[in-house]
Design a protein around this motif. Structure first.
Motif, mmCIF file in Angstrom:
data_model
loop_
_atom_site.group_PDB
_atom_site.id
_atom_site.type_symbol
_atom_site.label_atom_id
_atom_site.label_comp_id
_atom_site.label_asym_id
_atom_site.label_seq_id
_atom_site.Cartn_x
_atom_site.Cartn_y
_atom_site.Cartn_z
ATOM 1 N N THR A 26 1.246 4.551 -2.946
ATOM 2 C CA THR A 26 0.656 5.995 -2.617
ATOM 3 C C THR A 26 1.909 6.779 -2.832
ATOM 4 O O THR A 26 1.676 8.002 -3.467
ATOM 5 N N ASP A 27 3.179 6.436 -2.248
ATOM 6 C CA ASP A 27 4.053 7.374 -2.260
ATOM 7 C C ASP A 27 4.727 7.406 -3.829
ATOM 8 O O ASP A 27 5.019 8.807 -4.159
ATOM 9 N N GLN B 261 0.968 -1.232 -0.104
ATOM 10 C CA GLN B 261 -0.113 0.041 0.243
ATOM 11 C C GLN B 261 0.881 1.250 0.102
ATOM 12 O O GLN B 261 0.775 2.165 -0.929
ATOM 13 N N GLU B 262 1.611 1.438 1.022
ATOM 14 C CA GLU B 262 2.521 2.695 1.078
ATOM 15 C C GLU B 262 3.349 3.047 0.063
ATOM 16 O O GLU B 262 3.419 4.220 -0.372
ATOM 17 N N HIS C 171 1.239 14.781 2.015
ATOM 18 C CA HIS C 171 0.333 15.489 0.962
ATOM 19 C C HIS C 171 0.907 16.154 -0.093
ATOM 20 O O HIS C 171 1.957 16.462 -0.207
ATOM 21 N N GLN D 240 -1.716 0.108 -10.759
ATOM 22 C CA GLN D 240 -2.412 1.177 -9.962
ATOM 23 C C GLN D 240 -1.705 2.426 -10.423
ATOM 24 O O GLN D 240 -2.309 3.349 -10.595
ATOM 25 N N GLY E 26 8.349 9.666 -0.250
ATOM 26 C CA GLY E 26 7.125 10.151 -0.385
ATOM 27 C C GLY E 26 6.674 11.499 0.364
ATOM 28 O O GLY E 26 7.460 12.077 1.230
ATOM 29 N N ILE F 176 2.870 7.486 -6.371
ATOM 30 C CA ILE F 176 2.142 8.362 -7.309
ATOM 31 C C ILE F 176 2.536 9.833 -6.792
ATOM 32 O O ILE F 176 2.736 10.805 -7.857
ATOM 33 N N THR F 177 2.928 10.317 -5.583
ATOM 34 C CA THR F 177 3.351 11.925 -5.267
ATOM 35 C C THR F 177 4.657 12.116 -5.955
ATOM 36 O O THR F 177 4.794 12.910 -6.457
ATOM 37 N N ALA G 284 -3.955 5.445 -11.861
ATOM 38 C CA ALA G 284 -3.950 6.824 -11.055
ATOM 39 C C ALA G 284 -3.377 8.023 -11.810
ATOM 40 O O ALA G 284 -4.057 8.942 -11.738
#
Length: 200
Positions: free
Chosen positions: A40-41, A36-37, A191, A154, A188, A43-44, A158
């Motif tokens: 997510t990282d 997961q992490e 926000h 993913q 990452g 993508i940023t 995304a």
């Protein structure tokens, strides 16, 4: 193989004595955290790389078919996993001319390997059309990430969705104001302030 099947096989291996309880706990932790992490990282970090390279961002917007190759280059250029986990030696070993005693460990810099000029032409340049692209963002050999295909899908979904549905997507703060998560292995942001022209 589903997650349930994979976890079931790991538990069965523990029951047969092929894995210790500690090894089982470690594997399950790695599967959950690594599943997961990092995506997510990534993508940023991918968006930031694109914002910092507007010509490449425009190239991708103009040619969405480039997305699979672009994701590979974004993984190489600034991966969410900068380092491997520690590798411990169970016996005295020679590692490329350096003696490593039993019990000691090494850690590999994936980001350094992905910028190696002996493997990549102009390695510090983001080139979304780069091919071949033998990056190590997902590791290699027996340590290759079992979730690599899912992570690639993913990331493509995304990034493709964000760029298609938010024309003019851009960083909404100065580059120096980006707040990076302090971590040992990963990279990452907590926000990513961004703006856009409109939603489609």
């Amino acid at each position: 193989m589903s997650v349930d099947e994979l976890l079931g096989r790991l538990v069965a291996a523990r029951d047969r004595g092929e894995l210790s309880p500690q090894e089982l706990d470690s594997m399950i932790f790695q599967l959950l955290v690594a599943g997961q992490e990092p995506v997510t990282d990534q993508i940023t970090t991918a968006l930031i790389a694109l914002f910092r390279n507007p010509a490449q961002l425009a190239r991708l917007r103009a040619d969405p078919a480039l997305l699979p190759r672009a994701v590979e280059e974004l993984l190489r250029f600034d991966s969410a996993f900068e380092l491997t986990t520690w590798r411990f030696f169970d016996a005295d070993s020679d590692l490329h001319g350096t003696r490593v005693p039993a019990g000691d460990s090494v850690i590999v810099s994936l980001c350094a390997a992905n910028r190696d000029p002996r493997r990549f032409l102009d390695p510090d340049t983001l080139d979304l059309g780069r091919t071949p692209n033998p990056h190590l963002a997902f590791g290699h050999g027996i340590h290759f990430c079992p979730g690599a295909a899912l992570a690639r899908a993913q990331l493509q979904i995304a990034l493709g969705t964000l760029l298609a549905r938010l024309p003019g997507l851009h960083l909404a703060v100065e580059d120096a104001e980006i707040e990076w998560i302090p971590a040992v292995l990963g990279r990452g942001t907590g926000h990513l302030p961004a703006g856009y022209d409109r939603r489609l």
